[in-house]
Design a protein around this motif. Sequence first.
Motif, PDB file in Angstrom:
ATOM      1  N   SER A  93       0.834  -1.200   0.000  1.00 29.51           N
ATOM      2  CA  SER A  93       0.000   0.000   0.000  1.00 29.51           C
ATOM      3  C   SER A  93       0.878   1.263   0.000  1.00 29.51           C
ATOM      4  CB  SER A  93      -0.909  -0.035   1.233  1.00 29.51           C
ATOM      5  OG  SER A  93      -1.750   1.087   1.238  1.00 29.51           O
ATOM      6  N   ASP A  94       1.976   1.212   0.760  1.00 33.33           N
ATOM      7  CA  ASP A  94       2.886   2.365   0.811  1.00 33.33           C
ATOM      8  C   ASP A  94       3.560   2.618  -0.539  1.00 33.33           C
ATOM      9  OD1 ASP A  94       2.274   2.830   3.442  1.00 33.33           O
ATOM     10  OD2 ASP A  94       4.119   1.954   4.255  1.00 33.33           O
ATOM     11  N   ARG A  97       1.143   4.328  -2.687  1.00 26.97           N
ATOM     12  CA  ARG A  97       1.032   5.746  -2.338  1.00 26.97           C
ATOM     13  C   ARG A  97       2.246   6.518  -2.871  1.00 26.97           C
ATOM     14  NH1 ARG A  97      -1.823   9.218   0.999  1.00 26.97           N
ATOM     15  NH2 ARG A  97      -0.562  10.848   1.962  1.00 26.97           N
ATOM     16  N   TYR A 100       1.914   7.098  -6.547  1.00 28.63           N
ATOM     17  CA  TYR A 100       0.846   8.085  -6.769  1.00 28.63           C
ATOM     18  C   TYR A 100       1.337   9.494  -6.422  1.00 28.63           C
ATOM     19  CZ  TYR A 100      -4.189   8.310  -7.887  1.00 28.63           C
ATOM     20  OH  TYR A 100      -5.401   8.504  -8.506  1.00 28.63           O
ATOM     21  N   CYS A 101       2.167   9.605  -5.364  1.00 25.08           N
ATOM     22  CA  CYS A 101       2.780  10.911  -5.066  1.00 25.08           C
ATOM     23  C   CYS A 101       3.598  11.384  -6.271  1.00 25.08           C
ATOM     24  CB  CYS A 101       3.700  10.820  -3.843  1.00 25.08           C
ATOM     25  SG  CYS A 101       2.820  10.756  -2.270  1.00 25.08           S
ATOM     26  N   ASP A 221      -4.025   9.990   6.716  1.00 18.85           N
ATOM     27  CA  ASP A 221      -3.284  10.645   5.636  1.00 18.85           C
ATOM     28  C   ASP A 221      -4.104  11.722   4.924  1.00 18.85           C
ATOM     29  OD1 ASP A 221      -1.270   8.794   6.117  1.00 18.85           O
ATOM     30  OD2 ASP A 221      -2.091   7.373   4.636  1.00 18.85           O
ATOM     31  N   ILE A 224      -5.120   9.903  -0.776  1.00 20.16           N
ATOM     32  CA  ILE A 224      -4.835   9.763  -2.210  1.00 20.16           C
ATOM     33  C   ILE A 224      -5.457   8.468  -2.739  1.00 20.16           C
ATOM     34  CG2 ILE A 224      -3.085   9.559  -4.005  1.00 20.16           C
ATOM     35  CD1 ILE A 224      -1.150  11.098  -2.325  1.00 20.16           C
ATOM     36  N   HIS A 225      -5.107   7.343  -2.125  1.00 20.91           N
ATOM     37  CA  HIS A 225      -5.527   6.071  -2.715  1.00 20.91           C
ATOM     38  C   HIS A 225      -6.426   5.250  -1.801  1.00 20.91           C
ATOM     39  CE1 HIS A 225      -2.376   4.655  -0.141  1.00 20.91           C
ATOM     40  NE2 HIS A 225      -2.434   3.427  -0.580  1.00 20.91           N
ATOM     41  N   SER A 317       2.865  16.225  -1.132  1.00 25.24           N
ATOM     42  CA  SER A 317       3.237  14.950  -1.763  1.00 25.24           C
ATOM     43  C   SER A 317       4.748  14.762  -1.803  1.00 25.24           C
ATOM     44  CB  SER A 317       2.584  14.763  -3.133  1.00 25.24           C
ATOM     45  OG  SER A 317       2.535  15.948  -3.845  1.00 25.24           O
ATOM     46  N   ASP A 320       5.407  13.565   1.788  1.00 24.98           N
ATOM     47  CA  ASP A 320       4.919  12.188   1.926  1.00 24.98           C
ATOM     48  C   ASP A 320       5.855  11.212   1.213  1.00 24.98           C
ATOM     49  OD1 ASP A 320       2.758  12.895   3.423  1.00 24.98           O
ATOM     50  OD2 ASP A 320       1.256  12.585   1.849  1.00 24.98           O
ATOM     51  N   THR A 349      -9.941   6.563  -6.161  1.00 20.50           N
ATOM     52  CA  THR A 349      -8.714   7.234  -5.749  1.00 20.50           C
ATOM     53  C   THR A 349      -8.792   8.718  -6.123  1.00 20.50           C
ATOM     54  OG1 THR A 349      -7.527   6.926  -7.838  1.00 20.50           O
ATOM     55  CG2 THR A 349      -7.350   5.127  -6.213  1.00 20.50           C
TER      56      THR A 349
END
Lengths: 432, 259
Positions: A93-94, A97, A100-101, A221, A224-225, A317, A320, A349
């Motif tokens: 999952s990280d 993310r 996606y950032c 958070d 985002i997702h 972002s 993050d 998302t």
Amino acid sequence: MAVRTRTIKVDALARVEGEGSLHVRIRDGRVQEVKFGIFEPPRFFEAFLVGRDYSEAPDITARICGICPIAYELGAILAMEDAFGVAVPQVISDLRRLIYCGEWIESHGLHVYLLHAPDFLGLPDALELAKVDKPLVERALRLKKIGNDILEAVGGRAVHPVNLKVGGFYRAPAKAAIRALAEDLKWAVEESLATVKLVGGFDFPVLEQAYTFVALRHERDYAIHQGRLVSNGGLDIPPAEFLDHFDEEHVAHSNALHGFMKDGHARYKVGPLARYAINHDRLSETARHAAHAAGLGPVVGNPFQSIVVRAVEMVQSCEDALALVEAYEEPDSPAVTVEPRAGVGHGCTEAPRGVCYHRYRLADDGSILSARIVPPTAQNQKCIEDDLLKVVEANADLSDEALRWRCEQAIRNYDPCISCATHFLDLTVERE
Amino acid sequence: MPDRKRPKLAVWKFSSCDGCQLSLLDCELELLAVSEAVEIAYFLEATRKVVKGPYDISLVEGSITTPHDVEAIRHVRRQSRKLITIGACATAGGIQALRNFKDVKDFIDLVYAHPEYIDTLDRSSAVSEHVRVDFELRGCPINKHQLLEVLNASLNGRRPNVHPHAECVECKMRGNVCVTVAKSEPCLGPVVHAGCGGLCPSVGRGCFGCFGPMETPNTVAMAAKLAEMGLDGRDIQRRFRGFNAYADAFRRESEVHGG
């Protein structure tokens, strides 16, 4: 006084992704008609997806948009995992993310500097800006490149990454490759703070709108997702209930559907302003201070200030991404095992432009029976037209050329992704 | 340098995802140098400034899908000294060419609430079906380094150094372990045009054909290998029907299979 009719037309909008046009008719200073047309031809994605294997959906839907492929790949992946009852470990999952950032940094960097800032500076494009301030454009391009570097490090390629799949990744990125991003990201945090300051100093046309905002909200958070869909009007639902509350309609002047809330057939807004308002308390200290220093309150109702909010989101972002990069350890396995089964799955998302929703119905062998995708720009269309109406009314004394440019700027407030918006049409055919 | 001395570059868009023209803006380290070497005369994604043609080089993204497109691409050709197509949509019809295998009229009726608003052709076609093309750059998306090479070559009047050999060659050059041999992973590498640098096998995944067919691909042998690995007719057809489904060699092979 003689009746005077003015028509403002933009046949092909510049500095947007895809093909759009604008038609405004004013009579005696009163706006008669505003049409934001999308003439990008439809590509029928929902139809191609029918009969394809679930595992092909991420790569096929990526081709909806070259600017935000992760929004589509991951939306499809999350929907399939939802349908199959798959849960992925935190490290997967990280990584999602993180990539996606990268997409946010790349897309916001592109839009803030190359597509939108020239409007505020009275220039046709960023290349003209480079003639005035080359180091600034070079820094902007470096910032954008760092977003692409993340996409390449995690996904293998900046446009249409190849490493994402249902269940996780084909191969876990090497720790050294991910950790190597840290130095650039430290620079990027500072540079995006400078960006907030720079664009915060622009002159903003006056417009204050009382929007209904809709965005994902997560318990910890800046979403985002993952998260629930929340509005400033009291809506708070899981993504699976999206279609109970939102719908789209087909209008004559556009190849994209127009989104609305079923409750009251009302327009709503997704994207940076919505996320900022809904998730202001989820911003990092640094990002929140930067926003405050740039003169933003906890809710921004002037769409022309979206450029500042995008810059604040770049700070968020980059920070993050830096934290994720510094904490990254290679997972034992790059993906979890996926067992297809019949069912329905939803994925939702935050694309750089706002909420992007996917729904698939699947057969027991994992073939797709039906697909529905709702992209952000379609959802924003009614707000775009309403903004234009207000902008034209407030600026009817401007010359045609000045008014035309102001309208283009108002559309670019949304960073509309027209290539995306046009590809989604409700398909009701289902294969047995 | 005054603008009129520099060659004029135009970037055109037809039906596509914008990813290939974005690749030009993704040349972050080279973009300013490119804009000094050529005059960006028409590029809607980047500028609202429009300089009238004729243009020395036109880059064309996207496939032809409407009656308007058919006229527009002829107009682009007339104004362009060199016309270069970029990406799978412009060179092969793109993913949207999957409609070519269906009856599109029924399809539109089913998909749209108001079919009368829709103006579309029944096929999505490559630019070269409509006008003469000087060079076709493959990929979904294109490789930005190849794009720079094509621009450089065109400006200097030489042939672009873009190899038409199989993806397999790139994979070997990169030192990848063969995913078909080592993992029995179906991979289109032997019949796919080089250009991506062997991306998918590098992450342990089989090639799925972003760059379309290579020159003279042996698709029959490829399909036989896929069948030997246990793929049924429908799977084999799907492999050939991706982003380059309507490229001749892939279209013909896909029509042999099914289920």
